[in-house]
Design an enzyme around this catalytic site. Structure first.
Site, PDB file in Angstrom:
ATOM      1  N   GLY A   8       0.751  -1.061  -0.004  1.00 56.84           N
ATOM      2  CA  GLY A   8      -0.093  -0.138   0.015  1.00 56.84           C
ATOM      3  C   GLY A   8       0.717   1.441   0.015  1.00 56.84           C
ATOM      4  N   ALA A   9       0.189   2.343  -0.162  1.00 58.50           N
ATOM      5  CA  ALA A   9       1.046   3.707   0.027  1.00 58.50           C
ATOM      6  C   ALA A   9       1.703   3.754   1.234  1.00 58.50           C
ATOM      7  CB  ALA A   9      -0.013   5.026  -0.237  1.00 58.50           C
ATOM      8  N   ARG A  10       2.718   4.407   1.084  1.00 61.15           N
ATOM      9  CA  ARG A  10       3.641   4.381   2.520  1.00 61.15           C
ATOM     10  C   ARG A  10       4.015   3.282   3.078  1.00 61.15           C
ATOM     11  NH1 ARG A  10       5.987   8.190   0.215  1.00 61.15           N
ATOM     12  NH2 ARG A  10       5.101  10.358   0.388  1.00 61.15           N
ATOM     13  N   GLY A  12       6.589   1.359   2.601  1.00 57.27           N
ATOM     14  CA  GLY A  12       8.090   1.000   2.677  1.00 57.27           C
ATOM     15  C   GLY A  12       8.486   0.436   1.354  1.00 57.27           C
ATOM     16  N   SER A  14       9.292   1.341  -1.618  1.00 59.29           N
ATOM     17  CA  SER A  14      10.638   2.071  -2.421  1.00 59.29           C
ATOM     18  C   SER A  14      11.906   2.033  -1.440  1.00 59.29           C
ATOM     19  CB  SER A  14      10.272   3.505  -2.647  1.00 59.29           C
ATOM     20  OG  SER A  14       9.313   3.698  -3.628  1.00 59.29           O
ATOM     21  N   HIS A  48      12.902  11.545  -2.710  1.00 61.21           N
ATOM     22  CA  HIS A  48      13.243  10.335  -3.033  1.00 61.21           C
ATOM     23  C   HIS A  48      14.784  10.648  -3.807  1.00 61.21           C
ATOM     24  CE1 HIS A  48       9.955   7.112  -3.611  1.00 61.21           C
ATOM     25  NE2 HIS A  48       9.417   8.120  -3.152  1.00 61.21           N
ATOM     26  N   ARG A  52      18.803   8.502  -2.338  1.00 57.21           N
ATOM     27  CA  ARG A  52      19.321   7.652  -3.436  1.00 57.21           C
ATOM     28  C   ARG A  52      20.789   7.993  -3.288  1.00 57.21           C
ATOM     29  NH1 ARG A  52      14.913   8.354  -6.829  1.00 57.21           N
ATOM     30  NH2 ARG A  52      16.073   9.906  -8.017  1.00 57.21           N
ATOM     31  N   GLU A  60      14.490   9.617 -15.961  1.00 56.45           N
ATOM     32  CA  GLU A  60      13.008   9.910 -15.633  1.00 56.45           C
ATOM     33  C   GLU A  60      12.195   9.839 -16.753  1.00 56.45           C
ATOM     34  OE1 GLU A  60      13.629  14.081 -14.452  1.00 56.45           O
ATOM     35  OE2 GLU A  60      14.086  13.306 -12.208  1.00 56.45           O
TER      36      GLU A  60
END
Length: 176
Positions: A8-10, A12, A14, A48, A52, A60
């Site tokens: 789901g959103a948020r 973890g 990524s 984001h 990194r 992109e």
């Protein structure tokens, strides 16, 4: 190796995928978000980028994905959900008219080419996507179309992946 990370959103997703790529030398990060004039999205993209490593190459785009991984040991596509949103607006003829088949086909054509290129070049590919089918049935036809397409795309990606993880409250759980 193809690895799909969903949740789901948020949840973890990524962060987990990024942490797993730290062992590679040549990493390409394929970012599908488009900021345009959206200040909130610009802040998300910047956050984001900051987390990194500077050594990672960022591309992109939401198309010509296969050529983006050239020369990489590993790649992270983040994320399919945003990519699909881009496609929804790009390929929808009118506000309420969504050609689900056309959008799903365009999205899977890109993703299929990316997966094939990763296998051909031995690039470990991590794909991040949202699990969108656990909530209520959306009221708007476009929202329902998006949810349905995302669900079918996720199923196809999970079938193609060697490993699949679901992130729940920041905890990755291996499901395949």
């Amino acid at each position: 190796m193809i690895t799909l990370v969903t949740g789901g959103a948020r949840s973890g997703k990524s962060g987990y995928a990024e942490s797993r790529l730290s062992r590679y030398e040549r990493v390409v990060y394929i970012a599908t978000a488009q900021a345009a004039d959206d200040g909130e999205m610009i802040r998300r993209i910047e956050a984001h980028k900051k987390r990194r490593p500077a050594s990672w190459r960022t591309v992109e785009r939401d198309h010509r994905l296969a050529e983006a991984i050239e020369g990489a040991d590993a790649a992270l596509l983040d994320c399919v959900t945003v990519m699909l949103s881009n496609y929804l607006w790009k390929y929808s003829a009118a506000e309420d008219a969504v050609d689900e088949e056309k959008i799903e086909e365009a999205c899977m054509k890109e993703l299929g080419a990316l997966i094939a290129a990763a296998r051909r070049t031995s690039c470990d590919l991590w794909i991040v996507t949202n699990e969108v089918g656990s909530g209520i049935v959306p009221m708007h036809p476009v929202s329902r179309a998006f949810r349905d397409i995302q669900g079918r795309v996720n199923q196809q990606l999970a079938q193609a992946a060697d490993e699949v993880y679901a992130c729940i409250s920041g905890i990755p759980v291996k499901i395949k």
